[in-house]
Design a protein around this motif. Structure first.
Motif, PDB file in Angstrom:
ATOM      1  N   ARG A   4     -13.442   5.845   7.434  1.00 36.41           N
ATOM      2  CA  ARG A   4     -13.082   4.658   6.600  1.00 36.41           C
ATOM      3  C   ARG A   4     -12.156   5.227   5.507  1.00 36.41           C
ATOM      4  NH1 ARG A   4     -15.271   0.868   2.494  1.00 36.41           N
ATOM      5  NH2 ARG A   4     -14.080  -1.038   2.866  1.00 36.41           N
ATOM      6  N   VAL A   5     -11.363   4.882   5.300  1.00 30.30           N
ATOM      7  CA  VAL A   5     -10.409   5.453   3.799  1.00 30.30           C
ATOM      8  C   VAL A   5      -9.883   3.911   3.092  1.00 30.30           C
ATOM      9  CG1 VAL A   5      -8.250   6.572   3.208  1.00 30.30           C
ATOM     10  CG2 VAL A   5      -9.457   7.403   5.242  1.00 30.30           C
ATOM     11  N   VAL A   6     -10.321   4.147   1.742  1.00 24.46           N
ATOM     12  CA  VAL A   6      -9.847   3.289   0.790  1.00 24.46           C
ATOM     13  C   VAL A   6      -9.002   3.752  -0.108  1.00 24.46           C
ATOM     14  CG1 VAL A   6     -10.619   1.270  -0.591  1.00 24.46           C
ATOM     15  CG2 VAL A   6     -12.050   1.908   1.348  1.00 24.46           C
ATOM     16  N   LEU A   7      -7.568   3.172  -0.190  1.00 19.43           N
ATOM     17  CA  LEU A   7      -6.742   3.781  -1.336  1.00 19.43           C
ATOM     18  C   LEU A   7      -6.420   2.724  -2.297  1.00 19.43           C
ATOM     19  CD1 LEU A   7      -4.058   4.781   1.520  1.00 19.43           C
ATOM     20  CD2 LEU A   7      -5.885   6.307   0.528  1.00 19.43           C
ATOM     21  N   ASP A   8      -5.888   3.264  -3.364  1.00 20.40           N
ATOM     22  CA  ASP A   8      -5.388   2.377  -4.358  1.00 20.40           C
ATOM     23  C   ASP A   8      -3.947   3.180  -4.688  1.00 20.40           C
ATOM     24  OD1 ASP A   8      -4.777   0.522  -6.183  1.00 20.40           O
ATOM     25  OD2 ASP A   8      -6.710   0.739  -7.209  1.00 20.40           O
ATOM     26  N   GLY A   9      -3.104   2.444  -5.422  1.00 23.06           N
ATOM     27  CA  GLY A   9      -1.786   2.994  -5.899  1.00 23.06           C
ATOM     28  C   GLY A   9      -1.332   2.812  -7.081  1.00 23.06           C
ATOM     29  N   ASP A  10      -0.612   3.450  -7.900  1.00 17.10           N
ATOM     30  CA  ASP A  10      -0.314   3.354  -9.306  1.00 17.10           C
ATOM     31  C   ASP A  10       0.683   2.193  -9.258  1.00 17.10           C
ATOM     32  OD1 ASP A  10      -1.563   5.392 -10.462  1.00 17.10           O
ATOM     33  OD2 ASP A  10       0.154   6.899  -9.789  1.00 17.10           O
ATOM     34  N   GLU A  11       1.418   1.795  -8.328  1.00 12.78           N
ATOM     35  CA  GLU A  11       2.109   0.487  -7.988  1.00 12.78           C
ATOM     36  C   GLU A  11       1.483  -0.054  -6.826  1.00 12.78           C
ATOM     37  OE1 GLU A  11       4.451   3.429  -7.577  1.00 12.78           O
ATOM     38  OE2 GLU A  11       4.260   3.766  -9.878  1.00 12.78           O
ATOM     39  N   GLY A  12       0.215  -0.359  -6.708  1.00 14.73           N
ATOM     40  CA  GLY A  12      -0.310  -0.897  -5.545  1.00 14.73           C
ATOM     41  C   GLY A  12      -0.366  -0.232  -4.492  1.00 14.73           C
ATOM     42  N   VAL A  13      -1.001  -0.836  -3.304  1.00 12.14           N
ATOM     43  CA  VAL A  13      -1.017  -0.283  -1.991  1.00 12.14           C
ATOM     44  C   VAL A  13      -0.363  -1.446  -0.859  1.00 12.14           C
ATOM     45  CG1 VAL A  13      -2.199   0.631  -0.050  1.00 12.14           C
ATOM     46  CG2 VAL A  13      -2.842   0.924  -2.435  1.00 12.14           C
ATOM     47  N   ASP A  14       0.609  -0.949  -0.266  1.00 11.41           N
ATOM     48  CA  ASP A  14       0.926  -2.136   0.772  1.00 11.41           C
ATOM     49  C   ASP A  14       0.761  -1.456   2.072  1.00 11.41           C
ATOM     50  OD1 ASP A  14       3.232  -0.335   1.468  1.00 11.41           O
ATOM     51  OD2 ASP A  14       4.601  -1.109   0.302  1.00 11.41           O
ATOM     52  N   LEU A  15       0.904  -2.560   3.334  1.00 12.51           N
ATOM     53  CA  LEU A  15       0.779  -2.051   4.574  1.00 12.51           C
ATOM     54  C   LEU A  15       1.260  -1.037   5.055  1.00 12.51           C
ATOM     55  CD1 LEU A  15      -0.631  -3.173   7.038  1.00 12.51           C
ATOM     56  CD2 LEU A  15       1.177  -4.298   7.602  1.00 12.51           C
ATOM     57  N   GLN A  16       2.552  -0.652   4.633  1.00 11.52           N
ATOM     58  CA  GLN A  16       3.216   0.559   4.988  1.00 11.52           C
ATOM     59  C   GLN A  16       2.556   1.818   4.560  1.00 11.52           C
ATOM     60  OE1 GLN A  16       6.095   0.744   7.222  1.00 11.52           O
ATOM     61  NE2 GLN A  16       5.603   2.714   7.312  1.00 11.52           N
ATOM     62  N   ASP A  17       1.900   1.671   3.256  1.00 12.57           N
ATOM     63  CA  ASP A  17       1.188   2.898   2.737  1.00 12.57           C
ATOM     64  C   ASP A  17       0.058   3.183   3.855  1.00 12.57           C
ATOM     65  OD1 ASP A  17       3.014   3.268   0.435  1.00 12.57           O
ATOM     66  OD2 ASP A  17       1.971   1.717  -0.493  1.00 12.57           O
ATOM     67  N   CYS A  18      -0.610   2.227   3.988  1.00 11.30           N
ATOM     68  CA  CYS A  18      -1.746   2.344   4.897  1.00 11.30           C
ATOM     69  C   CYS A  18      -1.505   2.964   6.131  1.00 11.30           C
ATOM     70  CB  CYS A  18      -2.619   0.984   4.991  1.00 11.30           C
ATOM     71  SG  CYS A  18      -3.377   0.310   3.652  1.00 11.30           S
ATOM     72  N   MET A  19      -0.375   2.599   6.775  1.00 10.09           N
ATOM     73  CA  MET A  19       0.090   3.015   8.019  1.00 10.09           C
ATOM     74  C   MET A  19       0.461   4.360   7.870  1.00 10.09           C
ATOM     75  SD  MET A  19       2.297  -0.396   9.403  1.00 10.09           S
ATOM     76  CE  MET A  19       3.415   0.484  10.274  1.00 10.09           C
ATOM     77  N   ASN A  20       1.265   4.683   6.925  1.00  8.87           N
ATOM     78  CA  ASN A  20       1.751   6.071   6.626  1.00  8.87           C
ATOM     79  C   ASN A  20       0.384   7.040   6.603  1.00  8.87           C
ATOM     80  OD1 ASN A  20       4.262   5.307   6.551  1.00  8.87           O
ATOM     81  ND2 ASN A  20       4.208   5.355   4.377  1.00  8.87           N
ATOM     82  N   ILE A  21      -0.572   6.800   6.019  1.00 13.18           N
ATOM     83  CA  ILE A  21      -1.760   7.588   5.785  1.00 13.18           C
ATOM     84  C   ILE A  21      -2.465   7.754   7.125  1.00 13.18           C
ATOM     85  CG2 ILE A  21      -3.923   7.869   4.459  1.00 13.18           C
ATOM     86  CD1 ILE A  21      -1.474   8.450   2.778  1.00 13.18           C
ATOM     87  N   SER A  22      -2.511   6.593   7.725  1.00 13.08           N
ATOM     88  CA  SER A  22      -3.482   6.481   9.004  1.00 13.08           C
ATOM     89  C   SER A  22      -2.774   7.231  10.011  1.00 13.08           C
ATOM     90  CB  SER A  22      -3.271   4.857   9.539  1.00 13.08           C
ATOM     91  OG  SER A  22      -3.901   4.879  10.623  1.00 13.08           O
ATOM     92  N   ARG A  23      -1.476   7.275  10.034  1.00 10.47           N
ATOM     93  CA  ARG A  23      -0.441   7.969  11.019  1.00 10.47           C
ATOM     94  C   ARG A  23      -0.774   9.792  11.057  1.00 10.47           C
ATOM     95  NH1 ARG A  23       4.354   4.170  10.843  1.00 10.47           N
ATOM     96  NH2 ARG A  23       3.657   2.707  12.525  1.00 10.47           N
ATOM     97  N   ALA A  24      -0.581   9.881   9.437  1.00  8.14           N
ATOM     98  CA  ALA A  24      -0.911  11.322   9.220  1.00  8.14           C
ATOM     99  C   ALA A  24      -2.084  11.882   9.622  1.00  8.14           C
ATOM    100  CB  ALA A  24      -0.767  11.678   7.649  1.00  8.14           C
TER     101      ALA A  24
END
Length: 153
Positions: free
Chosen positions: A34-54
Motif C-alpha cells: 500500500r502506497v499513499v502519495l501526495d504532490g506539490d501540485e496534487g496527485v492525479d490518476l496518471q501519477d498513481c499509475m506511473n508509480i504503480s507501474r514502476a
C-alpha cells in the motif's frame, strides 16, 4: 527482503517525479503493498499509475505473489508532513493542539511551524459592543495533534 525491494523501487520511481512525495508505505500480510502519495501540485490518476507501474513491472509474480495499491492522500485526510502544509498555504485549516482547536487561513508554513490568521469578534476595549479584530498565531509542528484543510463547496 520483499519489502526492501519494493521500497527501493518506490524510492527510485519517486526520484523520477520530484513533485510527488510519500505519505505512507506498508507491506502487509500476503504481500499487500500500500502506497499513499501526495504532490506539490496534487496527485492525479496518471501519477498513481506511473508509480504503480514502476513497482509492478520490476517485480516477478512467479517469484512472489503480491497485491499493489497506489492512492493519493484524500482531500479530507489530515496533513502529516511540512511539505503538505506548504502546498496548502492560502487555504483554511482546522488545527487541533493540546490547548484546543483553531480555524484560520494558513498564511505561512516553514520547516518548524505554521502561521494561521483569522478574524474574531471581541468586546471593545472601551464601551459596549464588539469589534472585529485580525488574529495571527504561529503553531509549532510539535504542538499540532491534527490539521485538516476545510473544504468549501
Amino acid at each position: 527482503m520483499f519489502k526492501e525491494k519494493v521500497s527501493s523501487l518506490l524510492n527510485k520511481a519517486l526520484e523520477e517525479y520530484p513533485s510527488l512525495f510519500l505519505i505512507d508505505f506498508m507491506v502487509g500480510g500476503d504481500n499487500a503493498i500500500r502506497v499513499v502519495l501526495d504532490g506539490d501540485e496534487g496527485v492525479d490518476l496518471q501519477d498513481c499509475m506511473n508509480i504503480s507501474r514502476a513497482i509492478e513491472h520490476n517485480l516477478d509474480r512467479e517469484e512472489e505473489d503480491f497485491a499493489l495499491e497506489v492512492t493519493s492522500a484524500g482531500a479530507a485526510s489530515p496533513l502529516q508532513l511540512p511539505r503538505q502544509y506548504k502546498k496548502n498555504v492560502g487555504r483554511k485549516l482546522k488545527v487541533r493542539t493540546g490547548e484546543g482547536e483553531l480555524e484560520g487561513n494558513l498564511v505561512e508554513a516553514t520547516e518548524d511551524n505554521i502561521t494561521l490568521e483569522w478574524k474574531a469578534r471581541e468586546p471593545k476595549p472601551v464601551g459596549k459592543g464588539k469589534i472585529t479584530v485580525q488574529k495571527k498565531q504561529d503553531i509549532p509542528f510539535s504542538e499540532i495533534q491534527e490539521a485538516k484543510v476545510i473544504l468549501k463547496f
